[in-house]
Write a protein that holds these residues in place. Structure first.
Motif, PDB file in Angstrom:
ATOM      1  N   CYS A 173       0.604  -1.561   0.357  1.00  0.00           N
ATOM      2  CA  CYS A 173      -0.549   0.147   0.153  1.00  0.00           C
ATOM      3  C   CYS A 173       0.611   0.799   0.081  1.00  0.00           C
ATOM      4  N   ALA A 174       1.966   1.188   0.279  1.00  0.00           N
ATOM      5  CA  ALA A 174       2.881   2.901   1.383  1.00  0.00           C
ATOM      6  C   ALA A 174       2.848   3.076  -0.762  1.00  0.00           C
ATOM      7  N   THR A 175       2.914   2.110  -1.226  1.00  0.00           N
ATOM      8  CA  THR A 175       3.651   2.705  -3.125  1.00  0.00           C
ATOM      9  C   THR A 175       2.969   4.138  -3.302  1.00  0.00           C
ATOM     10  N   VAL A 176       1.197   3.605  -3.219  1.00  0.00           N
ATOM     11  CA  VAL A 176       0.741   4.201  -3.756  1.00  0.00           C
ATOM     12  C   VAL A 176       0.166   5.389  -2.780  1.00  0.00           C
ATOM     13  N   HIS A 177       0.210   5.332  -1.390  1.00  0.00           N
ATOM     14  CA  HIS A 177      -0.022   5.685   0.043  1.00  0.00           C
ATOM     15  C   HIS A 177       0.902   6.962  -0.675  1.00  0.00           C
ATOM     16  N   ALA A 178       2.020   7.471  -1.196  1.00  0.00           N
ATOM     17  CA  ALA A 178       3.096   8.109  -1.404  1.00  0.00           C
ATOM     18  C   ALA A 178       2.160   9.005  -2.910  1.00  0.00           C
ATOM     19  N   ILE A 179       1.938   8.625  -3.800  1.00  0.00           N
ATOM     20  CA  ILE A 179       0.858   9.598  -4.469  1.00  0.00           C
ATOM     21  C   ILE A 179       0.289  10.260  -4.189  1.00  0.00           C
ATOM     22  N   LYS A 180      -1.032   9.435  -3.415  1.00  0.00           N
ATOM     23  CA  LYS A 180      -2.193  10.140  -2.608  1.00  0.00           C
ATOM     24  C   LYS A 180      -1.881  11.136  -1.524  1.00  0.00           C
ATOM     25  N   LYS A 181      -0.150  11.084  -0.850  1.00  0.00           N
ATOM     26  CA  LYS A 181       0.472  12.233  -0.311  1.00  0.00           C
ATOM     27  C   LYS A 181       0.919  13.103  -0.634  1.00  0.00           C
ATOM     28  N   VAL A 182       1.251  13.025  -2.159  1.00  0.00           N
ATOM     29  CA  VAL A 182       1.498  14.979  -2.683  1.00  0.00           C
ATOM     30  C   VAL A 182       0.060  15.038  -3.298  1.00  0.00           C
ATOM     31  N   GLY A 183      -0.625  14.512  -3.929  1.00  0.00           N
ATOM     32  CA  GLY A 183      -1.793  14.864  -4.063  1.00  0.00           C
ATOM     33  C   GLY A 183      -1.501  14.253  -5.334  1.00  0.00           C
ATOM     34  N   ALA A 184      -1.187  13.499  -6.184  1.00  0.00           N
ATOM     35  CA  ALA A 184      -1.443  13.480  -6.916  1.00  0.00           C
ATOM     36  C   ALA A 184      -1.873  12.426  -7.187  1.00  0.00           C
ATOM     37  N   ILE A 185      -2.601  11.597  -8.683  1.00  0.00           N
ATOM     38  CA  ILE A 185      -3.451  10.433  -9.323  1.00  0.00           C
ATOM     39  C   ILE A 185      -3.161   9.719  -9.391  1.00  0.00           C
ATOM     40  N   PRO A 186      -2.965   8.472  -8.656  1.00  0.00           N
ATOM     41  CA  PRO A 186      -2.603   7.199  -9.063  1.00  0.00           C
ATOM     42  C   PRO A 186      -3.064   6.912 -10.260  1.00  0.00           C
ATOM     43  N   VAL A 187      -2.614   6.259 -11.591  1.00  0.00           N
ATOM     44  CA  VAL A 187      -3.542   5.541 -12.441  1.00  0.00           C
ATOM     45  C   VAL A 187      -3.229   4.072 -12.489  1.00  0.00           C
ATOM     46  N   PHE A 188      -3.917   3.257 -12.505  1.00  0.00           N
ATOM     47  CA  PHE A 188      -3.575   1.746 -11.643  1.00  0.00           C
ATOM     48  C   PHE A 188      -2.656   0.711 -12.900  1.00  0.00           C
ATOM     49  N   VAL A 189      -1.983   0.688 -13.078  1.00  0.00           N
ATOM     50  CA  VAL A 189      -1.746  -0.015 -14.702  1.00  0.00           C
ATOM     51  C   VAL A 189      -1.689  -2.098 -14.113  1.00  0.00           C
ATOM     52  N   ASP A 190      -1.779  -3.053 -15.150  1.00  0.00           N
ATOM     53  CA  ASP A 190      -2.168  -4.192 -14.587  1.00  0.00           C
ATOM     54  C   ASP A 190      -0.601  -5.087 -14.750  1.00  0.00           C
ATOM     55  N   CYS A 191      -0.496  -6.053 -13.804  1.00  0.00           N
ATOM     56  CA  CYS A 191       0.785  -6.904 -14.129  1.00  0.00           C
ATOM     57  C   CYS A 191       0.900  -7.998 -14.699  1.00  0.00           C
ATOM     58  N   ASN A 192       2.294  -8.132 -14.888  1.00  0.00           N
ATOM     59  CA  ASN A 192       3.121  -8.713 -15.888  1.00  0.00           C
ATOM     60  C   ASN A 192       2.027 -10.599 -15.361  1.00  0.00           C
ATOM     61  N   SER A 193       1.672 -10.984 -15.477  1.00  0.00           N
ATOM     62  CA  SER A 193       1.159 -12.338 -15.223  1.00  0.00           C
ATOM     63  C   SER A 193       2.797 -13.161 -14.722  1.00  0.00           C
ATOM     64  N   GLU A 194       3.604 -13.559 -15.178  1.00  0.00           N
ATOM     65  CA  GLU A 194       4.632 -14.530 -15.166  1.00  0.00           C
ATOM     66  C   GLU A 194       5.265 -13.512 -13.468  1.00  0.00           C
ATOM     67  N   THR A 195       5.604 -12.095 -14.201  1.00  0.00           N
ATOM     68  CA  THR A 195       6.757 -11.616 -13.930  1.00  0.00           C
ATOM     69  C   THR A 195       6.334 -10.822 -11.903  1.00  0.00           C
ATOM     70  N   PHE A 196       4.772 -10.103 -12.256  1.00  0.00           N
ATOM     71  CA  PHE A 196       4.218  -9.774 -11.656  1.00  0.00           C
ATOM     72  C   PHE A 196       4.373  -8.705 -11.529  1.00  0.00           C
ATOM     73  N   THR A 197       5.364  -8.662 -11.910  1.00  0.00           N
ATOM     74  CA  THR A 197       6.174  -6.670 -11.673  1.00  0.00           C
ATOM     75  C   THR A 197       4.899  -5.668 -13.192  1.00  0.00           C
ATOM     76  N   ILE A 198       4.738  -4.629 -12.963  1.00  0.00           N
ATOM     77  CA  ILE A 198       4.281  -3.821 -14.029  1.00  0.00           C
ATOM     78  C   ILE A 198       4.343  -4.423 -15.768  1.00  0.00           C
ATOM     79  N   GLU A 199       3.403  -3.904 -15.825  1.00  0.00           N
ATOM     80  CA  GLU A 199       2.682  -4.570 -17.168  1.00  0.00           C
ATOM     81  C   GLU A 199       3.740  -3.904 -18.424  1.00  0.00           C
TER      82      GLU A 199
END
Length: 396
Positions: free
Chosen positions: A100-126
């Motif tokens: 959760c901290a990854t996105v909480h940081a974005i919200k704490k500076v007033g920015a807008i998170p835009v969620f991207v799916d993850c890679n089905s094999e590595t689990f990292t951002i697609e």
């Protein structure tokens, strides 16, 4: 074959295994005892020589020119965003499959998170379709190195440069991970490591902000110190994000055996993967050939149809054996209550992994016998799936 505890047998581990256990040198046999004594004798609990020494040694280990230690990875991410000029209304691309901290940081500076799916094999951002999320309001990407496996740094570098975006890496799990023999902290504009107790480098609580730019590093250091350049006439609105001297010494202790720690984790992780690959209905996170992972966590994805049981029943069965588990990261962030405005968003890979993932015990003190027992129990759970289903229904 041992009778499973969930079916009336005795637990495999009479006292529960530890899920994590940090590695440190023996305190009484090390030079670090004198370091702690010096701090207590002088009363210099903050802003002393050990913080400087810690930052210098981390910089040398990573081969990174600028390293600033902070009191947590979360505050490190906030300072990174602020130092790069991310402000209210700016959009930041980010995976939902993360802590959760990854996105909480974005919200704490007033920015807008835009969620991207993850890679089905590595689990990292697609990255295959990441550019479709970019709008005129997009100012940055925060990619995450998950469980010690690095994001697709070369493609992310290309995208960020093409679209003039700032690139931040949440490297919380990745102290010691490399891509093509380069430490992950050397990619992007800023990388932020965590040094909390579950990580490979430990200060108790804390984080490390790594950058390649002296101006950015100076901004991070200023923001870490309330925005006070030293004369109490603040030039920025900062916070107290300092790491204490005691924490810095703890970090020096941890760093002194980091290679041993990583070596042990690699042996254990590889042995786990070898044995787990033989169980039907279980898949493992992919580690690309050009990467070395920290094995911060050892995770499996349970495929209910072929394994015979759903994730939660497997977790219940393992816990009855004295085998602790964690469901990282379930729910994913876009399904959390505090992000209710995103709850209707569909991210297929993220939701599938989150619903079916189990993290098994992972630390340098596990023995091969422990791992063999854990995997054998998991195999027996699969073999006895139908009987376990009946028992769970009866107990409900």
């Amino acid at each position: 074959m041992k009778q499973l505890a969930i079916l009336g047998g005795k637990p495999a581990f009479s006292s529960q295994l530890k899920f994590i256990k940090p590695m440190f040198p023996t305190y009484s046999e090390s030079k670090y005892e004198s370091y702690f004594n010096e701090v207590f004798k002088t009363g210099m609990l903050s802003k002393g020589r050990f913080l400087e020494k810690y930052e210098s040694e981390v910089s040398s280990y990573l081969g990174a020119p600028y390293v600033t230690a902070v009191s947590s990875r979360t505050i490190g991410l906030i300072l990174a965003l602020e130092a790069l000029g991310i402000k209210s209304g700016d959009e930041v691309l980010v995976p939902s499959f993360t802590f959760c901290a990854t996105v909480h940081a974005i919200k704490k500076v007033g920015a807008i998170p835009v969620f991207v799916d993850c890679n089905s094999e590595t689990f990292t951002i697609e990255t295959n379709n990441i550019e479709k999320y970019i709008t005129p309001k997009t100012k940055a990407i925060i990619a995450v190195h998950i469980f010690g496996v690095g994001a697709e740094v070369y493609e992310l570098e290309r995208v960020s440069k093409t679209h003039n975006l700032k690139l931040i890496y949440d490297a919380a799990h990745a102290f010691g991970s490399t891509i093509d023999k380069t430490h992950l902290g050397n990619f992007g504009d800023i990388s932020v490591y965590s040094t909390s107790p579950t990580k490979t480098l430990v200060t108790g609580e804390g984080g490390i902000v790594v950058s390649k730019n002296k101006e950015i590093d100076s901004k991070i250091r200023l923001l870490r110190e309330y925005g006070n350049p030293g004369d109490y006439n603040c030039t920025e609105i900062g916070v107290n994000a300092r790491l204490s001297e005691l924490a810095a010494i703890t970090g020096l202790m941890s760093l002194s055996i980091i290679d041993k720690n990583l070596s042990e984790r690699k042996k254990i992780g590889n042995y786990y993967r070898q044995l787990l690959s033989e169980i039907e209905g279980v898949s493992l996170q992919k580690i690309p050939d050009n990467q070395i992972s920290t094995y911060k966590d050892l995770c499996i994805v349970v495929h209910a149809r072929s394994f015979g049981l759903d994730r939660d029943t497997v977790v219940q069965s393992l816990n009855r054996e004295g085998i602790p588990t964690r469901n990282y990261f379930s729910p994913p962030i876009h399904k959390m209550d505090c992000y209710s405005e995103y709850n209707d968003l569909v991210l297929e890979n993220t939701e599938n992994i989150s619903k079916n993932i189990i993290c098994l015990p992972m630390h340098p003190f596990l023995t091969y016998a422990d791992i063999e027992m854990i995997v054998n129990i998991l195999r027996n759970i699969h073999i006895n799936a139908e009987e376990i289903k009946k028992r769970v229904i009866q107990d409900a």
